[in-house]
Design a protein around this motif. Structure first.
Motif, PDB file in Angstrom:
ATOM      1  N   THR A  36      90.598 -25.555  10.625  1.00 49.66           N
ATOM      2  CA  THR A  36      91.178 -25.239  11.931  1.00 49.66           C
ATOM      3  C   THR A  36      92.425 -24.349  11.775  1.00 49.66           C
ATOM      4  N   VAL A  37      92.811 -23.740  12.865  1.00 45.86           N
ATOM      5  CA  VAL A  37      94.035 -22.932  12.866  1.00 45.86           C
ATOM      6  C   VAL A  37      95.230 -23.808  12.486  1.00 45.86           C
ATOM      7  N   LEU A  38      95.215 -25.058  12.946  1.00 51.82           N
ATOM      8  CA  LEU A  38      96.317 -25.964  12.588  1.00 51.82           C
ATOM      9  C   LEU A  38      96.386 -26.154  11.074  1.00 51.82           C
ATOM     10  N   GLU A  39      95.239 -26.300  10.429  1.00 50.76           N
ATOM     11  CA  GLU A  39      95.226 -26.454   8.970  1.00 50.76           C
ATOM     12  C   GLU A  39      95.718 -25.175   8.298  1.00 50.76           C
ATOM     13  N   GLY A  40      95.379 -24.029   8.871  1.00 54.09           N
ATOM     14  CA  GLY A  40      95.881 -22.762   8.330  1.00 54.09           C
ATOM     15  C   GLY A  40      97.401 -22.699   8.388  1.00 54.09           C
ATOM     16  N   SER A  57     100.715 -33.229  16.788  1.00 56.10           N
ATOM     17  CA  SER A  57     100.813 -34.658  16.526  1.00 56.10           C
ATOM     18  C   SER A  57      99.440 -35.238  16.179  1.00 56.10           C
ATOM     19  N   CYS A  58      98.530 -35.267  17.154  1.00 54.43           N
ATOM     20  CA  CYS A  58      97.301 -36.056  16.963  1.00 54.43           C
ATOM     21  C   CYS A  58      96.262 -35.402  16.070  1.00 54.43           C
ATOM     22  N   ARG A  59      96.250 -34.081  15.987  1.00 59.46           N
ATOM     23  CA  ARG A  59      95.234 -33.279  15.260  1.00 59.46           C
ATOM     24  C   ARG A  59      93.837 -33.468  15.814  1.00 59.46           C
ATOM     25  N   MET A  60      93.680 -33.956  17.026  1.00 59.93           N
ATOM     26  CA  MET A  60      92.323 -34.204  17.551  1.00 59.93           C
ATOM     27  C   MET A  60      92.216 -33.893  19.044  1.00 59.93           C
ATOM     28  N   ALA A  74      95.025 -18.699  25.082  1.00 63.82           N
ATOM     29  CA  ALA A  74      95.837 -19.918  25.036  1.00 63.82           C
ATOM     30  C   ALA A  74      94.915 -21.092  24.750  1.00 63.82           C
ATOM     31  N   THR A  75      95.149 -21.780  23.625  1.00 61.05           N
ATOM     32  CA  THR A  75      94.261 -22.893  23.282  1.00 61.05           C
ATOM     33  C   THR A  75      94.950 -23.819  22.287  1.00 61.05           C
ATOM     34  N   LEU A  76      94.249 -24.886  21.881  1.00 65.53           N
ATOM     35  CA  LEU A  76      94.820 -25.867  20.960  1.00 65.53           C
ATOM     36  C   LEU A  76      94.510 -25.471  19.518  1.00 65.53           C
ATOM     37  N   ALA A  77      95.520 -25.411  18.662  1.00 64.48           N
ATOM     38  CA  ALA A  77      95.312 -25.027  17.259  1.00 64.48           C
ATOM     39  C   ALA A  77      94.456 -26.049  16.523  1.00 64.48           C
ATOM     40  N   CYS A  78      94.579 -27.339  16.894  1.00 65.83           N
ATOM     41  CA  CYS A  78      93.839 -28.378  16.156  1.00 65.83           C
ATOM     42  C   CYS A  78      92.378 -28.419  16.541  1.00 65.83           C
ATOM     43  N   ASN A  79      92.061 -27.788  17.656  1.00 67.00           N
ATOM     44  CA  ASN A  79      90.703 -27.857  18.205  1.00 67.00           C
ATOM     45  C   ASN A  79      89.972 -26.534  18.017  1.00 67.00           C
ATOM     46  N   THR A  80      90.560 -25.627  17.225  1.00 67.72           N
ATOM     47  CA  THR A  80      90.022 -24.272  17.101  1.00 67.72           C
ATOM     48  C   THR A  80      89.748 -23.973  15.637  1.00 67.72           C
ATOM     49  N   GLN A  81      88.493 -23.728  15.308  1.00 70.34           N
ATOM     50  CA  GLN A  81      88.156 -23.367  13.928  1.00 70.34           C
ATOM     51  C   GLN A  81      88.418 -21.877  13.708  1.00 70.34           C
ATOM     52  N   ILE A  82      89.023 -21.576  12.571  1.00 65.11           N
ATOM     53  CA  ILE A  82      89.440 -20.202  12.291  1.00 65.11           C
ATOM     54  C   ILE A  82      88.255 -19.241  12.354  1.00 65.11           C
ATOM     55  N   LEU A  83      87.147 -19.594  11.723  1.00 68.61           N
ATOM     56  CA  LEU A  83      86.011 -18.665  11.659  1.00 68.61           C
ATOM     57  C   LEU A  83      85.316 -18.512  13.017  1.00 68.61           C
ATOM     58  N   ASP A  84      85.543 -19.448  13.927  1.00 64.92           N
ATOM     59  CA  ASP A  84      85.016 -19.273  15.291  1.00 64.92           C
ATOM     60  C   ASP A  84      85.820 -18.225  16.046  1.00 64.92           C
ATOM     61  N   VAL A  85      87.074 -18.033  15.640  1.00 63.92           N
ATOM     62  CA  VAL A  85      87.921 -17.046  16.316  1.00 63.92           C
ATOM     63  C   VAL A  85      87.679 -15.664  15.711  1.00 63.92           C
ATOM     64  N   SER A  86      87.781 -15.577  14.390  1.00 62.63           N
ATOM     65  CA  SER A  86      87.552 -14.290  13.721  1.00 62.63           C
ATOM     66  C   SER A  86      87.426 -14.513  12.212  1.00 62.63           C
TER      67      SER A  86
END
Ligand code: SF4
Ligand code: SF4
Ligand code: FES
Length: 264
Positions: A36-40, A57-60, A74-86
């Motif tokens: 996820t973007v959060l993990e990045g 906080s929650c990562r979920m 505008a979206t949640l970093a923990c809910n967004t996979q990097i490769l789904d974005v680009s």
């Protein structure tokens, strides 16, 4: 690792305590499928720059803390996979339409203040009944469905960041508080319409929305603030119509009655 891709993350940086203007920093992130973007961001903090700031906080997808602008959305970093974005490049900025506390941390106080203003709780006309209820206020499954989707809001601020009216009018109540006003209006237990009406009807209130629906497009929880706002407008207009009819009946009590010419 075979599946790892190196993807540049370009991040808007700003510390109001030390910086006079924004800058962009780019970091190379080793991205695995599913990351996820959060993990990045965590990887950047661990490997490249420990001063990078964001909120989570929650990562979920539950706490609403990690809203940010990711490749323009505008979206949640923990809910967004990097490769789904680009698979090529990621650009991240703090949520627009809010002051920046530091880097990717927006100050959401204005949204919470407006949310409080619309009185986001069940209001009963009889305050004694409200404060000393003798039992439950029963609700059918059909009555629950009327407001259920609007109650899923986690106050992440993504809709406020995406709203073009917010971008030009900081006083505008905005999609999050307005959707919550309807959430209570649609609740069969609530009788708070008149208590919320002055806030909704003020300048930069309900009727400043021009129904572009960007708020509903970005909401990560499937809430439809644009729909809530249009339903709230209908409720306000029906109220106005009833007030008009009442006033008209007081001023012209004979209006609407059959006349002698009708032969009755
Ligand atoms: S309506 Fe959706 S986008 Fe807006 S604050 Fe609530 S959860 Fe976030
Ligand atoms: S529908 Fe209304 S609240 Fe939603 S983005 Fe458009 S102007 Fe803003
Ligand atoms: S960390 Fe809680 S919603 Fe993303």
């Amino acid at each position: 690792m075979a599946d790892t891709r190196k993807i540049p993350f370009t991040i808007l940086r700003f510390n109001p305590e030390t910086d006079t203007k924004h800058r962009f920093d780019t970091f190379i992130v080793d991205v695995l499928p599913g990351m996820t973007v959060l993990e990045g961001l965590h990887q950047i903090k661990a490997r490249h720059d420990a001063t990078l700031a964001w909120r989570y906080s929650c990562r979920m997808g539950v706490c609403g803390s990690c809203g940010m602008l990711i490749n323009g959305r505008a979206t949640l970093a923990c809910n967004t996979q990097i490769l789904d974005v680009s698979p090529i490049a990621i650009a991240i900025a703090p949520l627009p339409n809010f002051p920046i506390i530091k880097d990717l941390v927006p100050d959401l106080d204005s949204m919470f203040q407006k949310h409080r203003e619309i009185k986001p709780w069940i209001i009963r006309e009889n305050s004694i009944e409200q404060n000393t209820a003798k039992g439950e206020f029963y609700q059918s499954p059909e009555q629950l469905v009327e407001y259920l989707q609007f109650s899923y809001c986690i106050k992440c601020g993504c809709c406020m960041a995406a709203c073009p009216t917010m971008a030009t009018d900081a006083q505008y109540l905005g999609p999050q508080p307005l959707a919550q006003a309807y959430r209570y209006e649609a609740d069969s237990r609530d009788q708070g319409f008149n208590a919320r009406k002055p806030v909704l009807d003020r300048d930069s209130g309900l009727f400043s929305c021009h129904y572009g629906s960007e708020c509903s497009v970005v909401c990560p929880k499937g809430v439809d603030p644009a729909k809530a706002i249009q339903l709230m407008k209908r409720r306000m207009l029906l109220d106005l119509f009833h007030l008009y009819r009442k006033k008209n009946a007081e001023l012209c009590p004979d209006q609407g009655k059959p006349s002698a010419q009708d032969g009755s």
